[in-house]
Write an enzyme that holds these catalytic residues in place. Structure first.
Site, PDB file in Angstrom:
ATOM      1  N   THR A   1       3.573  -2.740   2.996  1.00  8.58           N
ATOM      2  CA  THR A   1       4.684  -3.277   2.176  1.00  8.58           C
ATOM      3  C   THR A   1       4.384  -4.677   1.673  1.00  8.58           C
ATOM      4  O   THR A   1       4.920  -5.096   0.652  1.00  8.58           O
ATOM      5  CB  THR A   1       5.997  -3.307   2.986  1.00  8.58           C
ATOM      6  OG1 THR A   1       5.800  -4.051   4.178  1.00  8.58           O
ATOM      7  CG2 THR A   1       6.448  -1.902   3.336  1.00  8.58           C
ATOM      8  N   CYS A   2       3.491  -5.396   2.408  1.00  9.29           N
ATOM      9  CA  CYS A   2       3.200  -6.768   1.949  1.00  9.29           C
ATOM     10  C   CYS A   2       2.465  -6.746   0.617  1.00  9.29           C
ATOM     11  O   CYS A   2       2.502  -7.708  -0.139  1.00  9.29           O
ATOM     12  CB  CYS A   2       2.396  -7.519   2.998  1.00  9.29           C
ATOM     13  SG  CYS A   2       0.926  -6.655   3.546  1.00  9.29           S
ATOM     14  N   PHE A   3       1.734  -5.619   0.323  1.00 10.78           N
ATOM     15  CA  PHE A   3       1.019  -5.498  -0.955  1.00 10.78           C
ATOM     16  C   PHE A   3       1.660  -4.468  -1.874  1.00 10.78           C
ATOM     17  O   PHE A   3       1.114  -4.158  -2.922  1.00 10.78           O
ATOM     18  CB  PHE A   3      -0.444  -5.120  -0.715  1.00 10.78           C
ATOM     19  CG  PHE A   3      -1.240  -6.212  -0.049  1.00 10.78           C
ATOM     20  CD1 PHE A   3      -1.627  -7.337  -0.767  1.00 10.78           C
ATOM     21  CD2 PHE A   3      -1.581  -6.112   1.282  1.00 10.78           C
ATOM     22  CE1 PHE A   3      -2.362  -8.335  -0.153  1.00 10.78           C
ATOM     23  CE2 PHE A   3      -2.303  -7.118   1.898  1.00 10.78           C
ATOM     24  CZ  PHE A   3      -2.695  -8.241   1.191  1.00 10.78           C
TER      25      PHE A   3
END
Length: 1086
Positions: free
Chosen positions: A1053-1055
Site C-alpha cells: 500500500t505504501c507504493f
C-alpha cells in the site's frame, strides 16, 4: 574771550555749606510726606472701623429682626393651632409677607410647612369669605401684592419638591403638601369663593391662575416635575402613590391645556414629562384615568404631528440626549399601542418620528468600548453620557419598546402585507430525513407549540412575478415600516434577538413579505434590487432596507427552527420556496461581488451585503447537512473557473472576495484544484520542489516498527513547520536496529503516515472516540489520562495536515461537528451547536429536543443546569454555568439549557484537545486554504471521493511491471472481473487492499501518488527480490515456472502496488482476488 567761574567752584567750603542745606531740605520734605500718609491711614482706619461697626450693627439688627419675625411667626402658628376661631386671610397674608421677607430654605423649612397647612386650611373653611386666603385677590389694594406672594410661595414649594425623596415616608408627606398647594392655586375649580354669585368672577380668577402658571413655567416648573417624577418612578418599584402621580400629571397637563396645545408647551411637556422612564406604564398601572384625559384631548396625535416636523424632532432629541430620547421613544410606542385608531390614521407620521428618534440615538451607538464610550443596557456602547440612575427602570423601558415588535403593533403597521391572501391548495407534503435543531432561540412562550400545529393546506410556491409600481403609496408605506424595524435592529443592539424573535412570531409575516417583494418592479426580484444598488436615491435605500429586514428576520427564523420544523412542518416557508429564495440570494450576492460593489462598499451597502450573505449561508449550511436544493443549485453557470483562476493569479479583489464569501458557486473539483495549486505554489516558494539547479532539503528519520508511534512522535514533533512540509525520508529498522530493505520514493513515508494515523485514530488508544450512531471519530473527553496528551493531539494534527498537504488520502471518517470546528465554523455567526448535535449523539439530541417540545411544567422533571457523566466508573457532575447544579431548568430557561448542553458536549468537554489538534493541523494547512470547503467537502479532501470508482480512469493511469502490459490476458481478466463480477462494495475493498483507502482521490487517479501499479510476481513476498530480466520475459510471454494457483495476490500500500501472480485461469484470479481483499480489513472504522 571772557571766563566766568562760580563761587562754589572757586571756594570748596562754600560748596560744602550749600550741600548741607540741600540735604536738610530733602529730609524735611520726606518727614512731611510721611506725616501726611500717617494722618491719611489713621482717617482710613477710622472710616473702616465706622463701616465695620455699621455692618456689624446692621447684621446684629437683622439677626434680631429675623429672630423677632420668626418668633412672631411661630407664635402666630401656635395660636392658630390652639384657637377655636380661624385666622383671617389678611392675617395670613401679613405673616406670610414677614416670613418671606426673611425666608431661608434650610432654616425656615418647618415654618414654611406650617404656613402651607395654614393657607390650605383657610381654603377649606365653609361660608367664611374673609378666612379664604384667595379672597385677597379681590382686594383692590392687595391684589398685585397677593399675586406676587402666592407666586413666591408656590415657587418655594417647587424648590422643596426638587430636594425631597418620595421613597422616604416623611418626605412623601411633604411632597403631597407642596403638590396640594400647587394643585389648589393653579386651578379655580375648588375655590369656594367662586360658588354661587362668585361664578361671575371665574374668568378673572382663571386669568390670575394662568398668570401664576406662566410665572412658574418661566422659572422652570416642568424641570421640577421631571425631577420629582424621575425620583419617584425611575426605579424597579415606583415610590409615588396613585394620588401623588395623579396630582403631578394633572399639574403637568394644565399649562399645555391652558395654552391650547401650543408648540412651545408641547415641546416642554415632551422633553420633561414624556421622557420620564416608563411614565405611561406607571400611569396605566396606577392612574388609568390620567391616560383617559390624554386620550380625550387627543394628545398622542398632537405629539406625533408635532414631532413629525423634522426640525422640532431634532430639537427635542438634542435637548434630551440618548438615554432620555429612548425613554421618550418607549412612552410614545406604548401610548401608540393604546391608541389603535390614531395609529392607523397617522401610521406614516408615527413611523417617521420613530425613525428620526432611533437614527438620532444610532449616531452615538458604538461598536466597541473606548475612553469616549459608556455602557447602556439597551444601546450597548454609547458615545454620549449615560444616566446610570435610569438603569433600574430599564426593564420597564424594554417592555415598552417590546410593543413595537409585538403582535398588536405588527398587525397594525404591516396591515397591507398581512391582508394579502396566499393561494392555497389542499395537500400535505412531508419530506423524510434526519432531524436537526435550533440556534440562538429565545424562550418565547408557545413559539414551538405553534410550530407543531399542523395545517392541511399548503400554498402555491411564491416566485418573483413583478407587476407592482415601486412608487405606489402602498409600497412606500411598507418600505418605511421596514426602514423603521431595520433602524430598530441596528440601534437597540443589546435586544436585537428579542426584536427578531418578535418579528418572526407571526408565521405568515415573512412569506407574505416575500410575496410582496416578488411583486415589485416590472419583472420582480433580482433585477429591481440590483438596480437599486446602483441608484443612490432615497427610494432605492428604502427598497433595500425591506430586503435587508426580510433577510435578517428569515435568517433568525430558520436558525431557531429545527429540521422537523423546516422540512416536515415547513413553518413559514415551503421547502420549494427556500430553493427559490436561495437562488435569488445566491445570484444577488454573486452580482454584488462580481460587479465590484462589495469591494468599495461601506455603511448601509456593506450592512446589506452581510445581511443577504448571512441568510444565504444559513440556507447553504442547512443544505449541506440535509439537502433540499437540486444538484448544482449553488453553482454559477456564468462563472468560468478559468477566468476566476486568472483573476486570482492577478490578485484581483473581486476574485478574492468571491472565494472568501461564496466559494460554493465554484464546482467542487475546481476548488480542490485551486487548493492543490495553493499547496504547490507554497512548496515552490519554500524550495520544497526538485529543480534543475537545486534539490529540496531532506529530513531523515529512523523508525522501529514495534514503536512506530513513539519514535515518530519523538522525531517529528520538534521539527519546524517548514521542515514538516518538506521531504521526509523514513528508514524502518527492526528491534535490533537492522535496516529493512526498500528505497523510499515517498512510498515508505506514505506507509509510515498511514500506520501512524491507523494507530492514533484507533478508539482502543482512547485519544479518539466514535459517535454512537455512524461510528465517526472525534477527540475523546477522557484522553487526558495519557501523559502529554495535548502534545499528542498537536502531533496528530500535524500528521493529518501533512497527509492533506501531500494529497495522501486516509480513511478517517470524522464526525460532522468536529469537521466544522476544524474549519473554524464555531466562531462564525452562522454556527449552531444544537444543529450539529445529531452528528455526535442522535439519541441525546432527540432527548434534548423533547424538552423543547414538552408541554407541561419542565421543572417537574427535576433537571438542573448541569450534566452528570460516568467517567471510568465514577459519577462526575459538570456545571453548565457557575452554580448550575443548584439552578433548576424551567420553561423560561429550557432553550438556554439545550444550547448550553449541546455546547458542553461538543466544545467544552474536548476544548483543549480540539485546540491542540487544530493548532497542529493549521501549522501545515493554512485556514484560508480550506475555508472554501464545507464540512462534507473537507471530509472528502481528507478521505477521498465517496463517488463510485471510475475503473476507466484507474486503468488509464495504471503502470505495469514484471512483464505485465495493458493487453496481457491476466490484466484483461482483472479489469473484466472488477467491472462485471465485483459489486461496488467489493471494488471499494479492492482499492483499499491496494492503496489503504477505499475511496478514490478527489481529482481522479491521475493524482494518486505514487501511481497505481500492477506487477507480475513468481514467488511469495518473503522470497521476492524484485524484477529480473528472466522474470519480466516470463511474465510477458506467460511462461510459468510452476502453477501459482495456491498463492494469493498481495499489495504494497505504501507504493499503491498490486502484486499479481500469473494465473492460468480467470476463475482462479477472481476467487483468489476476492478472498485476498476480504481478508484485508485494514483500519477503516466505519
Amino acid at each position: 574771550m571772557s571766563i566766568s567761574i562760580s563761587s562754589a567752584e572757586a571756594n570748596p567750603q562754600v560748596a560744602k555749606m550749600f550741600g548741607t542745606a540741600q540735604s536738610s531740605k530733602a529730609q524735611f520734605l520726606d518727614k512731611a510726606r510721611q506725616a501726611r500718609e500717617e494722618r491719611r491711614e489713621l482717617k482710613e482706619r477710622e472710616r473702616a472701623a465706622i463701616q465695620i461697626q455699621a455692618l456689624i450693627r446692621r447684621f446684629l439688627c437683622r439677626c434680631w429682626l429675623q429672630r423677632e419675625i420668626r418668633r412672631e411667626v411661630e407664635d402666630f402658628f401656635e395660636i392658630n393651632e390652639s384657637a377655636s376661631s380661624k385666622r383671617s386671610a389678611l392675617s395670613i397674608f401679613k405673616i406670610s409677607r414677614k416670613l418671606l421677607f426673611i425666608f431661608r430654605i434650610k432654616e425656615d423649612k418647618e415654618r414654611f410647612e406650617k404656613l402651607c397647612h395654614c393657607i390650605l386650611n383657610s381654603m377649606d373653611v365653609e361660608n367664611e369669605p374673609k378666612v379664604w386666603y384667595v379672597s385677597l385677590a379681590l382686594s383692590k389694594d392687595l391684589t398685585l401684592l397677593w399675586i406676587k406672594q402666592i407666586k413666591d410661595i408656590l415657587w418655594f414649594c417647587c424648590e422643596f419638591l426638587k430636594q425631597l425623596k418620595p421613597d422616604i415616608l416623611q418626605d412623601s408627606k411633604l411632597v403631597n403638601l407642596h403638590l396640594t398647594m400647587l394643585v389648589t392655586f393653579t386651578d379655580t375649580s375648588k375655590w369656594k369663593i367662586l360658588r354661587g354669585k362668585g361664578e361671575t368672577l371665574r374668568p378673572a380668577m382663571n386669568h390670575i391662575c394662568a398668570n401664576i402658571m406662566g410665572h412658574l413655567n418661566q422659572k422652570g416648573f416642568y424641570s421640577v416635575l421631571q425631577i420629582l417624577l424621575t425620583n419617584g418612578l425611575a426605579r424597579s418599584r415606583p415610590s409615588l402613590s396613585k394620588g401623588t402621580l395623579t396630582a403631578i400629571f394633572s399639574l403637568a397637563l394644565r399649562p399645555v391645556i391652558a395654552a391650547q396645545f401650543s408648540d412651545n408647551l408641547l415641546r416642554s411637556f415632551l422633553i420633561h414629562i414624556m421622557s420620564v422612564p416608563a411614565i405611561v406604564t406607571h400611569l396605566a398601572t396606577l392612574t388609568p384615568e390620567r391616560l383617559a384625559v390624554l386620550e380625550s384631548h387627543d394628545l398622542f396625535r398632537k405629539f406625533i404631528l408635532f414631532l413629525s416636523r423634522e426640525a422640532q424632532c431634532r430639537d427635542v432629541c438634542v435637548c434630551l440626549e440618548g438615554s432620555h430620547t429612548l425613554c421618550l421613544l418607549g412612552n410614545l410606542i406604548y401610548l401608540g399601542s393604546l391608541n389603535d385608531q390614531v395609529l392607523e390614521d397617522e401610521t406614516a407620521h408615527f413611523v417617521s418620528v420613530l425613525i428620526h428618534m432611533l437614527s438620532y440615538c444610532q449616531k452615538y451607538v458604538s461598536q466597541k468600548k473606548s475612553n469616549l464610550t459608556h455602557w447602556h443596557p439597551v444601546l450597548g456602547w454609547f458615545s454620549q453620557t449615560v444616566d446610570y440612575g435610569l438603569n433600574e427602570s430599564m426593564p420597564l423601558l424594554t417592555k415598552q419598546l417590546q410593543h413595537l415588535w409585538g403582535v398588536h403593533l405588527i398587525r397594525i403597521l404591516f396591515s397591507d402585507v398581512l391582508s394579502k391572501k396566499l393561494v392555497e391548495t389542499q395537500e400535505l407534503t412531508y419530506l423524510s430525513g434526519q432531524t436537526a435543531s435550533p440556534q440562538n432561540s429565545l424562550p418565547m412562550k408557545n413559539l414551538f407549540k405553534r410550530a407543531f400545529q399542523k395545517s392541511a393546506s399548503v400554498r402555491n410556491i411564491l416566485k418573483p412575478v413583478g407587476g407592482k409600481r415601486v412608487d405606489s403609496a402602498e409600497v412606500q408605506k411598507v418600505c418605511s415600516i421596514c426602514v423603521l424595524y431595520q433602524t430598530t435592529l441596528t440601534t437597540l443592539t443589546q435586544i436585537r434577538l428579542q426584536i427578531l424573535t418578535g418579528l418572526t412570531y407571526l408565521d405568515d409575516l415573512l412569506p407574505k413579505l416575500w410575496a410582496f417583494i416578488c411583486e415589485l418592479g416590472p419583472q420582480g426580484g433580482l433585477k429591481l434590487f440590483l438596480e437599486c444598488l446602483n441608484n443612490d436615491t432615497e427610494e432605492s435605500k428604502r427598497l433595500l432596507a425591506m430586503l435587508m429586514l426580510f433577510c435578517d428576520c428569515s435568517r433568525h427564523l430558520i436558525t431557531i427552527l429545527d429540521e422537523i420544523e423546516v422540512y416536515e412542518e415547513q413553518i413559514s416557508f415551503k421547502v420549494e420556496e427556500l430553493v427559490t429564495i436561495s437562488s435569488f440570494l445566491n445570484s444577488f450576492v454573486f452580482k454584488m461581488i462580481w460587479d465590484g460593489i462589495v469591494e468599495n462598499a461601506k455603511g448601509e451597502t456593506l450592512e446589506l451585503f452581510h445581511s443577504v450573505h448571512g441568510w444565504l449561508m444559513i440556507l447553504y449550511e442547512r443544505d449541506c447537512r440535509r439537502r433540499f436544493a437540486p444538484e448544482d443549485h449553488w453553482l454559477r453557470k456564468d462563472l468560468k473557473p478559468s477566468v476566476l483562476f486568472q483573476e486570482l493569479d492577478k490578485d484581483k479583489k473581486r476574485a478574492q472576495l468571491l472565494l472568501q464569501y461564496i466559494p460554493h458557486v465554484i464546482p467542487h473539483k475546481n476548488r480542490v484544484l485551486l487548493f492543490r495549486n495553493m499547496v504547490t505554489k507554497e512548496k515552490e516558494k519554500l524550495g520544497l520542489v526538485e529543480t534543475s539547479s537545486a534539490s529540496p532539503h531532506v529530513t531523515h528519520i529512523t523508525i522501529r516498527r514495534s514503536r512506530m508511534l513513539e519514535d515518530g512522535y519523538e522525531q517529528l514533533r520538534l521539527l519546524t513547520h517548514n521542515l514538516m512540509k518538506g521531504v521526509i525520508r523514513v528508514k524502518f529498522v527492526n528491534d535490533l536496529g537492522v535496516d529493512e530493505a526498500g528505497i523510499d520514493q515517498d512510498g515508505v513515508f506514505k506507509e509510515f503516515l498511514e500506520e501512524i494515523i491507523k494507530k492514533v485514530f484507533d478508539p482502543a488508544l482512547n485519544l479518539f472516540k466514535t459517535t454512537s450512531g455512524d461510528e465517526r471519530l472525534y477527540p475523546s473527553p477522557t484522553s487526558y489520562i495519557h501523559e502529554n496528551y495535548l502534545q499528542l493531539f498537536e502531533f496528530v494534527g500535524k500528521m493529518l495536515g501533512k497527509a492533506v498537504y501531500e494529497g495522501i488520502v486516509v480513511d478517517v471518517p470524522f464526525a460532522s461537528f468536529f469537521l466544522s470546528q476544524l474549519l473554524g465554523h464555531r466562531h462564525s455567526s452562522f454556527y449552531s451547536s444544537v444543529d450539529e448535535l445529531p452528528s455526535l449523539d442522535s439519541e441525546f439530541y432527540k432527548n434534548l429536543t423533547s424538552i423543547k417540545r414538552y408541554d407541561g411544567d419542565i421543572s417537574d422533571l427535576g433537571l438542573t443546569l448541569s450534566y452528570d457523566e460516568d467517567v471510568m466508573g465514577q459519577l462526575v457532575c459538570h456545571e453548565l454555568i457557575p452554580g448550575g447544579k443548584t439552578i433548576p431548568v424551567t420553561n423560561e430557561n429550557k432553550i438556554s439549557y439545550i444550547h448550553l448542553m449541546a455546547h458542553f458536549r461538543m466544545h467544552t468537554q474536548i476544548k483543549s484537545q480540539t485546540a491542540a489538534l487544530i493548532s497542529g493541523f493549521r501549522s501545515i494547512i493554512k485556514p484560508e486554504w480550506i475555508r472554501m470547503f464545507s464540512a462534507p467537502e473537507l471530509q472528502r479532501l481528507i478521505s477521498g471521493d465517496n463517488a463510485e470508482i471510475d475503473l476507466e480512469d484507474l486503468k488509464k493511469h495504471t503502470v505495469y511491471y514484471g512483464g505485465f502490459h495493458g493487453s496481457h490476458r491476466v490484466i484483461i481478466w482483472l479489469w473484466d472481473i472488477l467491472a462485471n463480477d465485483f459489486s461496488p462494495e467489493e471494488r471499494a475493498m479492492f482499492l483499499k487492499f491496494v492503496t489503504s483507502c477505499s475511496r478514490p482521490p478527489l481529482l481522479g487517479f491521475a493524482y494518486l501518488k505514487p501511481p497505481f501499479s500492477i506487477r507480475c510476481v513468481e514467488v511469495s513476498d518473503d522470497q521476492d527480490t524484485g524484477d529480473t530480466l528472466g522474470s519480466v520475459l516470463r511474465g510477458f510471454f506467460t511462461i510459468r515456472k510452476k502453477e501459482p494457483g495456491g498463492r494469493l495476490p498481495t499489495s504494497s500500500t505504501c507504493f499503491n502496488l498490486l502484486k499479481l501472480p500469473n494465473y492460468s485461469k480467470k476463475s482462479i484470479l477472481r476467487e483468489k482476488l476476492r478472498y485476498a481483499i476480504s481478508m484485508n480489513t485494514g483500519f477503516e472504522l466505519s
